[in-house]
Design a protein around this motif. Structure first.
Motif, PDB file in Angstrom:
ATOM      1  N   ASP A 218       7.152  17.738   5.425  1.00 43.66           N
ATOM      2  CA  ASP A 218       7.004  18.358   4.109  1.00 43.66           C
ATOM      3  C   ASP A 218       8.223  19.218   3.773  1.00 43.66           C
ATOM      4  O   ASP A 218       8.904  19.726   4.670  1.00 43.66           O
ATOM      5  CB  ASP A 218       5.738  19.224   4.080  1.00 43.66           C
ATOM      6  CG  ASP A 218       4.471  18.365   4.059  1.00 43.66           C
ATOM      7  OD1 ASP A 218       4.579  17.140   4.230  1.00 43.66           O
ATOM      8  OD2 ASP A 218       3.385  18.933   3.868  1.00 43.66           O
ATOM      9  N   VAL A 331       1.926   6.954  -0.492  1.00 43.16           N
ATOM     10  CA  VAL A 331       2.058   7.826   0.680  1.00 43.16           C
ATOM     11  C   VAL A 331       2.185   6.930   1.911  1.00 43.16           C
ATOM     12  O   VAL A 331       1.308   6.094   2.164  1.00 43.16           O
ATOM     13  CB  VAL A 331       0.822   8.740   0.838  1.00 43.16           C
ATOM     14  CG1 VAL A 331       0.960   9.637   2.073  1.00 43.16           C
ATOM     15  CG2 VAL A 331       0.613   9.587  -0.427  1.00 43.16           C
ATOM     16  N   ILE A 395      -1.245  11.283  -7.496  1.00 39.79           N
ATOM     17  CA  ILE A 395      -1.196  11.973  -6.195  1.00 39.79           C
ATOM     18  C   ILE A 395      -2.615  12.143  -5.660  1.00 39.79           C
ATOM     19  O   ILE A 395      -2.912  11.807  -4.505  1.00 39.79           O
ATOM     20  CB  ILE A 395      -0.501  13.354  -6.328  1.00 39.79           C
ATOM     21  CG1 ILE A 395       0.982  13.188  -6.644  1.00 39.79           C
ATOM     22  CG2 ILE A 395      -0.704  14.191  -5.064  1.00 39.79           C
ATOM     23  CD1 ILE A 395       1.702  14.499  -6.980  1.00 39.79           C
ATOM     24  N   ASP A 396      -3.511  12.640  -6.515  1.00 39.61           N
ATOM     25  CA  ASP A 396      -4.898  12.862  -6.080  1.00 39.61           C
ATOM     26  C   ASP A 396      -5.534  11.549  -5.632  1.00 39.61           C
ATOM     27  O   ASP A 396      -6.250  11.498  -4.629  1.00 39.61           O
ATOM     28  CB  ASP A 396      -5.734  13.467  -7.219  1.00 39.61           C
ATOM     29  CG  ASP A 396      -5.325  14.911  -7.500  1.00 39.61           C
ATOM     30  OD1 ASP A 396      -4.637  15.502  -6.643  1.00 39.61           O
ATOM     31  OD2 ASP A 396      -5.686  15.426  -8.582  1.00 39.61           O
ATOM     32  N   TYR A 399      -4.012  10.404  -2.222  1.00 39.63           N
ATOM     33  CA  TYR A 399      -4.455  11.235  -1.086  1.00 39.63           C
ATOM     34  C   TYR A 399      -5.964  11.137  -0.838  1.00 39.63           C
ATOM     35  O   TYR A 399      -6.423  11.328   0.291  1.00 39.63           O
ATOM     36  CB  TYR A 399      -4.005  12.692  -1.254  1.00 39.63           C
ATOM     37  CG  TYR A 399      -2.556  12.889  -0.818  1.00 39.63           C
ATOM     38  CD1 TYR A 399      -2.212  12.887   0.536  1.00 39.63           C
ATOM     39  CD2 TYR A 399      -1.550  13.045  -1.754  1.00 39.63           C
ATOM     40  CE1 TYR A 399      -0.900  13.041   0.941  1.00 39.63           C
ATOM     41  CE2 TYR A 399      -0.221  13.205  -1.356  1.00 39.63           C
ATOM     42  CZ  TYR A 399       0.094  13.203  -0.010  1.00 39.63           C
ATOM     43  OH  TYR A 399       1.401  13.349   0.389  1.00 39.63           O
ATOM     44  N   VAL A 402      -5.957   8.255   1.411  1.00 38.97           N
ATOM     45  CA  VAL A 402      -5.370   8.626   2.710  1.00 38.97           C
ATOM     46  C   VAL A 402      -6.413   9.360   3.567  1.00 38.97           C
ATOM     47  O   VAL A 402      -6.520   9.135   4.771  1.00 38.97           O
ATOM     48  CB  VAL A 402      -4.107   9.495   2.488  1.00 38.97           C
ATOM     49  CG1 VAL A 402      -3.677  10.195   3.773  1.00 38.97           C
ATOM     50  CG2 VAL A 402      -2.967   8.638   1.927  1.00 38.97           C
ATOM     51  N   ALA A 403      -7.205  10.210   2.907  1.00 39.67           N
ATOM     52  CA  ALA A 403      -8.181  11.028   3.637  1.00 39.67           C
ATOM     53  C   ALA A 403      -9.243  10.183   4.338  1.00 39.67           C
ATOM     54  O   ALA A 403      -9.885  10.642   5.281  1.00 39.67           O
ATOM     55  CB  ALA A 403      -8.857  12.001   2.661  1.00 39.67           C
ATOM     56  N   ARG A 413       3.193  12.835   5.152  1.00 42.94           N
ATOM     57  CA  ARG A 413       3.553  14.036   4.409  1.00 42.94           C
ATOM     58  C   ARG A 413       2.456  14.386   3.416  1.00 42.94           C
ATOM     59  O   ARG A 413       1.810  13.510   2.861  1.00 42.94           O
ATOM     60  CB  ARG A 413       4.900  13.827   3.693  1.00 42.94           C
ATOM     61  CG  ARG A 413       6.065  14.053   4.637  1.00 42.94           C
ATOM     62  CD  ARG A 413       7.404  13.849   3.957  1.00 42.94           C
ATOM     63  NE  ARG A 413       7.609  14.750   2.814  1.00 42.94           N
ATOM     64  CZ  ARG A 413       8.809  15.007   2.302  1.00 42.94           C
ATOM     65  NH1 ARG A 413       9.902  14.449   2.832  1.00 42.94           N
ATOM     66  NH2 ARG A 413       8.934  15.809   1.266  1.00 42.94           N
ATOM     67  N   LYS A 414       2.302  15.688   3.172  1.00 48.92           N
ATOM     68  CA  LYS A 414       1.238  16.137   2.262  1.00 48.92           C
ATOM     69  C   LYS A 414       1.790  16.427   0.858  1.00 48.92           C
ATOM     70  O   LYS A 414       1.055  16.839  -0.025  1.00 48.92           O
ATOM     71  CB  LYS A 414       0.597  17.437   2.793  1.00 48.92           C
ATOM     72  CG  LYS A 414       0.332  17.473   4.311  1.00 48.92           C
ATOM     73  CD  LYS A 414      -1.028  16.957   4.676  1.00 48.92           C
ATOM     74  CE  LYS A 414      -1.329  17.022   6.179  1.00 48.92           C
ATOM     75  NZ  LYS A 414      -0.321  16.489   7.096  1.00 48.92           N
ATOM     76  N   ASP A 415       3.114  16.232   0.690  1.00 51.20           N
ATOM     77  CA  ASP A 415       3.731  16.697  -0.561  1.00 51.20           C
ATOM     78  C   ASP A 415       4.425  15.571  -1.340  1.00 51.20           C
ATOM     79  O   ASP A 415       5.325  15.841  -2.136  1.00 51.20           O
ATOM     80  CB  ASP A 415       4.751  17.807  -0.259  1.00 51.20           C
ATOM     81  CG  ASP A 415       5.910  17.311   0.598  1.00 51.20           C
ATOM     82  OD1 ASP A 415       5.802  16.206   1.181  1.00 51.20           O
ATOM     83  OD2 ASP A 415       6.933  18.023   0.661  1.00 51.20           O
ATOM     84  N   ARG A 418       5.302  15.823  -5.264  1.00 49.36           N
ATOM     85  CA  ARG A 418       5.244  17.205  -5.761  1.00 49.36           C
ATOM     86  C   ARG A 418       6.473  17.574  -6.582  1.00 49.36           C
ATOM     87  O   ARG A 418       6.385  18.355  -7.532  1.00 49.36           O
ATOM     88  CB  ARG A 418       5.047  18.179  -4.594  1.00 49.36           C
ATOM     89  CG  ARG A 418       4.526  19.524  -5.065  1.00 49.36           C
ATOM     90  CD  ARG A 418       4.285  20.485  -3.919  1.00 49.36           C
ATOM     91  NE  ARG A 418       3.186  20.060  -3.057  1.00 49.36           N
ATOM     92  CZ  ARG A 418       3.024  20.525  -1.810  1.00 49.36           C
ATOM     93  NH1 ARG A 418       3.874  21.389  -1.288  1.00 49.36           N
ATOM     94  NH2 ARG A 418       2.005  20.106  -1.076  1.00 49.36           N
TER      95      ARG A 418
END
Ligand code: AMP
Ligand code: GLY
Length: 423
Positions: A218, A331, A395-396, A399, A402-403, A413-415, A418
């Motif tokens: 990140d 991602v 993005i939402d 992710y 991904v979750a 990466r979490k960002d 961004r």
């Protein structure tokens, strides 16, 4: 028609996914492909660099169009060989693929045609290279001249790091023959973006903007990777900047290559550094970006097959591509430890659950089948790509998918994306 895609990563999964939607296409093959691609195409067990076997297959199966994903077969001359065999193929020939295969070739091209890039010099002697670093000072960038699987670039913050890089490349030959010479160039500050154009050697057809995330961790920290995620559109490339890139970089590159007797056809990838609204070239690649292909192809509304065919035939007349209004975010989910060593063979869970999600596609990059289960088998394993009406929503979406996915040691990466929100 029958289409063959060469390669077996996330980029090739995205190409197969898009090509298979074309009403012109009745069958898609992929060599060697991967377990994700196997749901859409017939995977053929031929490695991407076994050109003889690929020609035999394409001839026997009467393949109408072959599309090359990775750079290695391009720099080996796969396009020249297919054309000699009377087979239609999308991608640059061996001479034109030098734009990626040789940093000194591409830097000389840019110098000759006044294409904005970092100042540089090429060296074949270690001591001369070291003297140049000492004269210039740090930060400075050291690059192995040849192909080094994306690892031949050292962005040195100190003179010592630069000299250690020169010694690795020129004395210890960690990249083999790719390090017979080095390019040393000015460090460029700014924000990177990836710019792609389809071209038949004369005419160009730009794609939507995109941005990769090269560093492993990140906030752009950690080592360089093949790319930990990408999104499109990238607001750093405004409409005005798009025109500047086309006029001052893309057009002179394509006409320069043609003037120099090696017209470039295929997709050209221009890696850019943007500072104060001015673009400069970091590097060229002779192929689609990975992971950029994944969000870009999910957003592409037009049929890709006529474009690929027109480029291969030297008859690109289309002047625009239609894009879905939605943004796309990819991602990359990687094996723990990537880009250094990592463990393989762990079962990946959650893929079934994500299949049911709308607006999400999981592109496979480094997976394989073991005892009927999908396991990680490469550095970058999955490109989880989501759509949304804005980059924030995409993005939402990505992710949320991904979750649901997991395996032992997974890293991501979490960002991703961004930077687009910060604008
Ligand atoms: P390349 O393989 O040439 O794309 O380089 C890999 C990465 O190194 C690029 O994506 C940049 O992040 C970085 N890089 C390469 N050249 C430069 C430069 N002259 N200045 C700053 N960063 C660079
Ligand atoms: N995303 C970087 C590359 O394809 O080289």
């Amino acid at each position: 028609m029958k289409v063959l895609v060469i390669g077996g990563g996330g980029r090739e999964h995205a190409l197969v996914w898009k090509i298979a939607q074309s009403p012109l296409v009745e069958a898609v093959y992929c060599a060697p492909g991967n377990p994700g691609i196997a749901g859409l195409a017939e995977c053929v067990h031929i490695p991407a660099d076994d050109i003889d076997a690929l020609i035999d297959f394409a001839t026997a199966e009467k393949i109408d169009l072959t599309v090359v994903g990775p750079e290695v077969p391009l720099t080996m001359g796969i396009v020249d060989r297919f054309q000699t065999a009377g087979l239609e193929i999308f991608g640059p020939n061996q001479a034109a693929a030098c734009i990626e295969g040789s940093k000194s070739f591409s830097k000389d091209l840019m110098a000759q045609y006044d294409i904005p890039t970092a100042a540089y010099q090429t060296f074949t002697e270690r001591d001369a290279a070291v003297a140049y670093v000492k004269a210039q000072g740090a930060p400075i960038v050291v690059k192995a001249d040849g192909l080094a699987a994306g690892k031949g670039v050292i962005v040195a913050m100190t003179e010592e790091q630069a000299i250690a890089g020169i010694d690795d490349i020129m004395l210890d030959k960690v990249f083999g023959a790719a390090g017979a010479s080095v390019v040393i160039e000015e460090f460029m500050d700014g924000e990177e973006a990836s710019f792609f154009v389809f071209t038949d050697g004369k005419n160009i057809l730009p794609l939507a903007s995109s941005q990769d995330h090269k560093r492993a961790f990140d906030n752009d920290e950690g080592p360089n990777t093949g790319g930990m995620g990408a999104y499109s559109p990238a607001p750093v490339v405004t409409a005005a900047l798009h025109d500047v890139i086309v006029e001052t970089i893309v057009k002179p590159t394509i006409t320069g290559m043609a003037n120099d007797g090696c017209p470039y056809s295929g997709i050209l990838y221009v890696g850019l550094m943007i500072k104060d609204g001015k673009p400069r070239v970091v590097e060229y690649n002779a192929r689609f970006g990975d992971p950029e292909a994944q969000p870009l192809l999910m957003r592409m509304k037009s049929d890709i097959v006529p474009v690929l065919q027109a480029c291969a035939r030297g008859k690109l007349q289309q002047d625009s591509i239609e894009w879905h209004d939605k943004a796309a975010v990819c991602v990359a989910m990687a094996s723990g430890g990537y880009p250094a060593s990592y463990d393989k063979g762990f079962e990946i869970t959650g893929l079934e659950e994500v299949l049911a999600m709308e607006d999400v596609v999981v592109f496979h990059a480094g997976t394989s089948l073991k005892d009927g289960k999908i396991v990680n088998s490469g550095g970058r394993v999955l490109g989880v790509t989501g759509l949304g009406s804005t980059v924030a929503e995409a993005i939402d979406c990505a992710y949320a998918a991904v979750a649901k996915i997991n395996w032992n040691g997974v890293h991501f990466r979490k960002d991703i994306g961004r930077k687009a929100l910060n604008r």
